[in-house]
Design a protein around this motif. Sequence first.
Motif, PDB file in Angstrom:
ATOM      1  N   SER A   9       0.799  -1.221   0.000  1.00  0.00           N
ATOM      2  CA  SER A   9       0.000   0.000   0.000  1.00  0.00           C
ATOM      3  C   SER A   9       0.838   1.281   0.000  1.00  0.00           C
ATOM      4  CB  SER A   9      -0.940  -0.007   1.214  1.00  0.00           C
ATOM      5  OG  SER A   9      -0.161  -0.032   2.402  1.00  0.00           O
ATOM      6  N   THR A  10       2.171   1.152   0.018  1.00  0.00           N
ATOM      7  CA  THR A  10       3.038   2.333  -0.014  1.00  0.00           C
ATOM      8  C   THR A  10       3.011   2.958  -1.407  1.00  0.00           C
ATOM      9  OG1 THR A  10       4.488   1.294   1.610  1.00  0.00           O
ATOM     10  CG2 THR A  10       5.391   3.152   0.389  1.00  0.00           C
ATOM     11  N   ARG A  11       2.997   4.268  -1.441  1.00  0.00           N
ATOM     12  CA  ARG A  11       2.955   4.982  -2.729  1.00  0.00           C
ATOM     13  C   ARG A  11       4.266   4.807  -3.493  1.00  0.00           C
ATOM     14  NH1 ARG A  11      -1.397   7.841  -3.690  1.00  0.00           N
ATOM     15  NH2 ARG A  11      -0.437   9.227  -5.196  1.00  0.00           N
ATOM     16  N   VAL A  12       4.164   4.741  -4.812  1.00  0.00           N
ATOM     17  CA  VAL A  12       5.304   4.535  -5.699  1.00  0.00           C
ATOM     18  C   VAL A  12       6.041   5.842  -5.926  1.00  0.00           C
ATOM     19  CG1 VAL A  12       5.959   3.858  -8.043  1.00  0.00           C
ATOM     20  CG2 VAL A  12       4.145   2.639  -6.875  1.00  0.00           C
ATOM     21  N   GLY A  13       7.379   5.796  -5.896  1.00  0.00           N
ATOM     22  CA  GLY A  13       8.204   6.960  -6.208  1.00  0.00           C
ATOM     23  C   GLY A  13       8.560   6.991  -7.688  1.00  0.00           C
ATOM     24  N   GLU A  14       9.023   8.131  -8.153  1.00  0.00           N
ATOM     25  CA  GLU A  14       9.358   8.282  -9.579  1.00  0.00           C
ATOM     26  C   GLU A  14      10.493   7.362 -10.012  1.00  0.00           C
ATOM     27  OE1 GLU A  14       8.036   9.816 -12.352  1.00  0.00           O
ATOM     28  OE2 GLU A  14       6.391   9.908 -10.930  1.00  0.00           O
ATOM     29  N   ASP A  15      11.502   7.175  -9.168  1.00  0.00           N
ATOM     30  CA  ASP A  15      12.618   6.291  -9.534  1.00  0.00           C
ATOM     31  C   ASP A  15      12.148   4.862  -9.744  1.00  0.00           C
ATOM     32  OD1 ASP A  15      14.399   8.375  -9.450  1.00  0.00           O
ATOM     33  OD2 ASP A  15      15.093   7.934  -7.412  1.00  0.00           O
ATOM     34  N   SER A  19      12.168   2.713 -13.240  1.00  0.00           N
ATOM     35  CA  SER A  19      12.769   1.380 -13.277  1.00  0.00           C
ATOM     36  C   SER A  19      11.787   0.352 -13.833  1.00  0.00           C
ATOM     37  CB  SER A  19      13.213   0.980 -11.869  1.00  0.00           C
ATOM     38  OG  SER A  19      13.715  -0.322 -11.867  1.00  0.00           O
ATOM     39  N   ALA A  20      10.529   0.463 -13.445  1.00  0.00           N
ATOM     40  CA  ALA A  20       9.503  -0.456 -13.944  1.00  0.00           C
ATOM     41  C   ALA A  20       9.282  -0.264 -15.443  1.00  0.00           C
ATOM     42  CB  ALA A  20       8.194  -0.247 -13.186  1.00  0.00           C
ATOM     43  N   VAL A  21       9.266   0.980 -15.905  1.00  0.00           N
ATOM     44  CA  VAL A  21       9.127   1.250 -17.336  1.00  0.00           C
ATOM     45  C   VAL A  21      10.306   0.633 -18.096  1.00  0.00           C
ATOM     46  CG1 VAL A  21       9.194   3.082 -19.075  1.00  0.00           C
ATOM     47  CG2 VAL A  21       7.685   3.305 -17.102  1.00  0.00           C
ATOM     48  N   SER A  22      11.512   0.747 -17.548  1.00  0.00           N
ATOM     49  CA  SER A  22      12.697   0.157 -18.186  1.00  0.00           C
ATOM     50  C   SER A  22      12.590  -1.359 -18.265  1.00  0.00           C
ATOM     51  CB  SER A  22      13.964   0.529 -17.415  1.00  0.00           C
ATOM     52  OG  SER A  22      14.196   1.899 -17.495  1.00  0.00           O
ATOM     53  N   ASP A  43       0.882   1.111 -19.687  1.00  0.00           N
ATOM     54  CA  ASP A  43      -0.280   1.855 -19.182  1.00  0.00           C
ATOM     55  C   ASP A  43      -0.510   1.557 -17.701  1.00  0.00           C
ATOM     56  OD1 ASP A  43      -0.750   3.023 -21.628  1.00  0.00           O
ATOM     57  OD2 ASP A  43      -2.321   1.607 -22.220  1.00  0.00           O
ATOM     58  N   ARG A  44      -0.399   0.271 -17.309  1.00  0.00           N
ATOM     59  CA  ARG A  44      -0.618  -0.093 -15.912  1.00  0.00           C
ATOM     60  C   ARG A  44       0.498   0.434 -15.008  1.00  0.00           C
ATOM     61  NH1 ARG A  44      -1.656  -6.248 -15.641  1.00  0.00           N
ATOM     62  NH2 ARG A  44      -0.430  -6.287 -17.534  1.00  0.00           N
ATOM     63  N   VAL A  45       1.749   0.410 -15.494  1.00  0.00           N
ATOM     64  CA  VAL A  45       2.864   0.939 -14.703  1.00  0.00           C
ATOM     65  C   VAL A  45       2.691   2.432 -14.472  1.00  0.00           C
ATOM     66  CG1 VAL A  45       5.334   1.505 -14.812  1.00  0.00           C
ATOM     67  CG2 VAL A  45       4.570  -0.829 -15.277  1.00  0.00           C
ATOM     68  N   LEU A  46       2.343   3.159 -15.527  1.00  0.00           N
ATOM     69  CA  LEU A  46       2.196   4.613 -15.394  1.00  0.00           C
ATOM     70  C   LEU A  46       0.982   5.009 -14.556  1.00  0.00           C
ATOM     71  CD1 LEU A  46       3.235   5.635 -19.005  1.00  0.00           C
ATOM     72  CD2 LEU A  46       4.592   5.811 -16.919  1.00  0.00           C
ATOM     73  N   ALA A  47      -0.020   4.147 -14.503  1.00  0.00           N
ATOM     74  CA  ALA A  47      -1.218   4.438 -13.708  1.00  0.00           C
ATOM     75  C   ALA A  47      -1.093   3.959 -12.265  1.00  0.00           C
ATOM     76  CB  ALA A  47      -2.439   3.792 -14.362  1.00  0.00           C
ATOM     77  N   ALA A  48      -0.095   3.118 -11.981  1.00  0.00           N
ATOM     78  CA  ALA A  48       0.063   2.560 -10.630  1.00  0.00           C
ATOM     79  C   ALA A  48       0.390   3.655  -9.629  1.00  0.00           C
ATOM     80  CB  ALA A  48       1.159   1.500 -10.638  1.00  0.00           C
ATOM     81  N   THR A  49      -0.282   3.593  -8.479  1.00  0.00           N
ATOM     82  CA  THR A  49      -0.004   4.552  -7.403  1.00  0.00           C
ATOM     83  C   THR A  49       0.648   3.878  -6.196  1.00  0.00           C
ATOM     84  OG1 THR A  49      -2.235   4.282  -6.542  1.00  0.00           O
ATOM     85  CG2 THR A  49      -1.859   6.113  -8.073  1.00  0.00           C
ATOM     86  N   THR A  50       0.524   2.544  -6.084  1.00  0.00           N
ATOM     87  CA  THR A  50       1.111   1.810  -4.963  1.00  0.00           C
ATOM     88  C   THR A  50       2.036   0.714  -5.492  1.00  0.00           C
ATOM     89  OG1 THR A  50      -0.653   0.171  -4.869  1.00  0.00           O
ATOM     90  CG2 THR A  50      -0.964   2.191  -3.563  1.00  0.00           C
TER      91      THR A  50
END
Length: 180
Positions: A9-15, A19-22, A43-50
């Motif tokens: 449930s922790t929010r995702v950081g930009e780094d 890394s996930a996009v890579s 699309d799912r990686v960019l929309a992910a908040t947690t």
Amino acid sequence: MTSPQRSASTRVGEDDRESAVSRVREAYAEQRIAHEEMDDRLDRVLAATTYGELAVALDGLPAEDPGTTATIAAAGGRITRRGAWQVPRTLTVESAFGRVRLDLSRAVITYPVVDIELRLGTGNASITVPRDAIVEVEGLTTGWKDLRYRPRQPSRPDAPRIRFSGAVGYGRLRIRHAWR
């Protein structure tokens, strides 16, 4: 992706998002997923908040190999790589002031696709790629001078693909194929 410090449930950081996009792009470059699946996962990686949502988007992809990414950086002066050096899967070259010279003609390229991101401020850059390499420069922007590159036909079907991205500020960028 998740660890004891990072619950689902922790929010995702930009780094972590980058890394996930890579990871998704690398899986596509290695032909592990189809183009449509790459689009869906991105699309799912960019929309992910947690981290939980991010883990679901990356489920089934191979783990990221930390040795496949490298950065060469200099605030001023020269950056030079030549001879038989190991080229990582993703290479970032950063230089605020100075000249950059990368010679990939005799380098050890073990990946079918190599991504090189240029973040250059002021100064010229010269990059020599293998004779039969397939070069893509669509993701590259130049500020002051136009890119100097003349494509050539690859001589073999399994030729390495080198994709350039990033930006070059004030200076000339020259990409050429090796003679031999």
